[in-house]
Design a protein around this motif. Structure first.
Motif, short mmCIF file in Angstrom:
data_model
loop_
_atom_site.label_atom_id
_atom_site.label_comp_id
_atom_site.label_asym_id
_atom_site.label_seq_id
_atom_site.Cartn_x
_atom_site.Cartn_y
_atom_site.Cartn_z
N LEU A 77 0.79 -1.22 0.00
CA LEU A 77 0.00 0.00 0.00
C LEU A 77 0.83 1.28 0.00
O LEU A 77 0.32 2.34 -0.37
N SER A 78 2.09 1.22 0.43
CA SER A 78 2.92 2.44 0.40
C SER A 78 3.09 2.98 -1.02
O SER A 78 2.90 4.18 -1.27
N PRO A 79 3.44 2.12 -2.01
CA PRO A 79 3.52 2.65 -3.39
C PRO A 79 2.16 3.10 -3.89
O PRO A 79 2.08 4.08 -4.65
N ALA A 80 1.10 2.39 -3.48
CA ALA A 80 -0.25 2.80 -3.89
C ALA A 80 -0.57 4.19 -3.36
O ALA A 80 -1.11 5.05 -4.08
N CYS A 81 -0.20 4.43 -2.09
CA CYS A 81 -0.43 5.76 -1.51
C CYS A 81 0.41 6.81 -2.23
O CYS A 81 -0.07 7.92 -2.51
N GLY A 82 1.68 6.47 -2.51
CA GLY A 82 2.53 7.40 -3.24
C GLY A 82 1.97 7.73 -4.62
O GLY A 82 1.97 8.89 -5.05
N GLY A 83 1.45 6.71 -5.31
CA GLY A 83 0.86 6.94 -6.62
C GLY A 83 -0.40 7.78 -6.56
O GLY A 83 -0.63 8.66 -7.40
#
Length: 407
Positions: A152-158
Motif C-alpha cells: 500500500l505504500s507505493p499505492a499511496c505514493g501513486g
C-alpha cells in the motif's frame, strides 16, 4: 465418534489477526510516513510541527494502554477490535478535510483511542491460541504489517502524485477499517475457550504438564528485571521510530517522492522476511539470541543509510535491513516479557508499554529537531546505530536469569 477437525481453529484466528495487524500497523503506521511526506510538501508545514501528531498520539496512547489491556483481557470480546479499527480508520479519513496543522492533532487524539493497545493486542491473542509453534505463528501475524505496508505504500505514493494526498488519506482510512472490522466481527475469537477447544499444540502435552514450557506460571520478578526489560523495550521503540522519517530523509538527500515511497516498501519487504525468520529462529535458538542478532543487523542498517548520499543503492540496502527492527517491538517484546514475567505477563508489559509509548511520542519530533538544529541527519543516524547495541548486555543478563529460573 466425533469427527476430527482437519484445520485447527487457531490457524483461522491467525489469518484474522494477520489482517488486523496489516490494518493497524501496515496501513495505520507504516504508510503514514508516505502520506505525511506528501502533506508536508503540498501544504508547506514544518516537519517538526506535523511531527507533533506522533507526540500527541503517543502520549494519549500511553495513558490508555494499561486500562485498555485490562478491559480487553476482562471482556475478551472481538468487537472491541472492530471499534478500535473504526476509530483509527475515521481519524485518517478526517485528514482529507484539514487545512491547518492543528487539525491533525485532533486526528492524533482519535487515532490514539483506537490504537492504544495496537502493539500488544495481536501477540496477546496469538499467545492464547498457540502453545506449539508460537514463535512462527507470531512471526507470520506480525509480518502482515510489512506485507500491507509494502503493497500500500507505493499505492499511496501513486495516489498522492495523481489525485493528491487528500484522496490518499481516505484510501488509507477505508482500507484500515475493512482489514480490522470485517474479520473481528465475523470470525475472530480472543481465546480457544470461546470456541470450545484448546490452543494449538495443547492436546499434545501430558495432563500433568498443561502449561507449555515456553510460558511458565506466574513469576516473582525483581525490580532490576523489570527495569532491564523496560530499558530493552524502550530502545526497541525509539530506534524503530526513525521509520517515519525515511521518506523525509530521502527527500532531504534530493531524491524524488516515489523514491521515499519505494524505500518504505523495501523496509516493509525486510519487515516481512525478517519477522518470519525471527519467529522461526526464536523457536530454534531462543528469543534472547535472536534479538541480539537482530540488534546487530539494525546497527548495520543505520550505517548503510548514512551512506545514502553517495548512492540510492545504500538507501535501499539500509532500508531492507531496517525492516529487521520491526521484529523487536512486536515478537521480541512479547516473548521476552513471557520469559521474564511468566504467564501473567500482560500487566507488567502494559506498564512498560505505557512508558515506551511516551518515548515514542517524543522520538520522531526529537529526530526532526536534531536534524533542523544540525542541518543533517547524520547525528540522528549515528545515535540510532549506537542505541541498537546498548541492550545486548541487558539481554545476556536476562537470558542467564531465565536459564537459572527454568533450571
Amino acid at each position: 465418534m466425533e469427527k476430527k477437525r482437519r484445520i485447527h481453529p487457531a490457524w483461522i484466528i491467525l489469518f484474522g489477526m494477520t489482517l488486523v495487524q496489516g490494518g493497524f500497523i501496515g496501513v495505520g503506521i507504516n504508510c503514514i510516513s508516505v502520506l505525511f511526506a506528501g502533506i508536508t510538501e503540498n501544504m508547506g508545514f514544518a516537519s517538526s510541527k506535523l511531527s507533533l501528531y506522533y507526540t500527541i498520539r503517543g502520549l494519549i496512547s500511553a495513558s490508555l494502554v494499561a486500562p485498555a489491556v485490562s478491559l480487553f483481557m476482562k471482556k475478551k470480546n472481538a468487537k472491541m477490535i472492530a471499534v478500535m479499527g473504526f476509530l483509527v480508520g475515521i481519524s485518517l479519513c478526517l485528514m482529507s478535510l484539514y487545512n491547518h496543522v492543528w487539525q491533525w492533532y485532533i486526528s492524533a487524539a482519535i487515532n490514539a483511542l483506537g490504537a492504544c493497545m495496537g502493539p500488544m493486542m495481536v501477540p496477546m491473542v496469538i499467545n492464547a491460541w498457540f502453545h506449539k509453534k508460537r514463535g512462527l505463528a507470531t512471526g507470520i501475524a506480525m509480518s502482515a504489517s510489512g506485507i500491507f505496508g509494502a503493497l500500500l505504500s507505493p499505492a499511496c505514493g501513486g495516489i498522492i502524485e495523481s489525485l493528491g494526498w487528500r484522496a490518499a488519506a481516505v484510501f488509507m482510512g477505508v482500507c484500515l477499517m475493512a482489514l480490522t472490522m470485517i474479520p473481528s466481527l465475523l470470525f475472530i475469537r480472543i481465546t480457544p475457550e470461546q470456541m470450545g477447544c484448546r490452543a494449538y499444540g495443547a492436546d499434545e502435552e501430558k495432563p500433568e504438564n498443561e502449561q507449555p514450557r515456553e510460558i511458565p506460571g506466574e513469576k516473582k520478578y525483581s525490580v532490576s528485571s523489570f527495569a532491564m526489560m523496560g530499558f530493552a523495550m524502550l530502545v526497541f521503540t525509539v530506534i524503530t521510530q526513525f521509520a517515519f522519517l525515511i521518506p523525509t530523509y530521502s527527500r532531504v538527500l534530493g531524491y524524488a517522492t516515489m523514491v521515499g515511497a519505494t524505500l518504505t516498501s523495501i523496509a516493509m519487504i525486510g519487515n516481512i522476511g525478517f519477522k518470519l525468520i525471527f519467529g522461526a529462529a526464536v523457536d530454534r535458538f531462543g528469543v534472547h539470541r535472536t534479538t541480539i542478532a537482530t540488534l546487530i543487523l539494525g546497527a548495520g542498517a543505520f550505517c548503510l543509510l548514512m551512506m545514502g548520499s553517495r548512492s540510492a543503492l545504500f538507501l535501499y540496502a539500509g532500508s531492507f535491513l531496517f525492516g529487521s527492527l520491526y521484529s523487536l517491538g512486536t515478537i521480541a517484546s512479547s516473548l521476552l516479557c513471557i520469559s521474564v514475567f511468566g504467564r501473567d505477563y500482560q500487566k507488567p508489559m502494559s506498564r512498560i508499554s505505557a512508558v515506551t509509548q511516551v518515548a515514542a511520542a517524543f522520538a520522531t519530533p526529537f529526530y526532526s529537531f536534531v536534524y533542523e538544529a544540525s542541518a543533517s541527519f547524520v547525528p540522528v543516524l549515528v545515535g540510532c546505530a549506537v542505541a541498537c547495541l546498548l541492550p545486548t548486555g541487558v539481554l545476556v543478563v536476562l537470558a542467564a536469569q531465565s536459564r537459572r529460573q527454568n533450571g
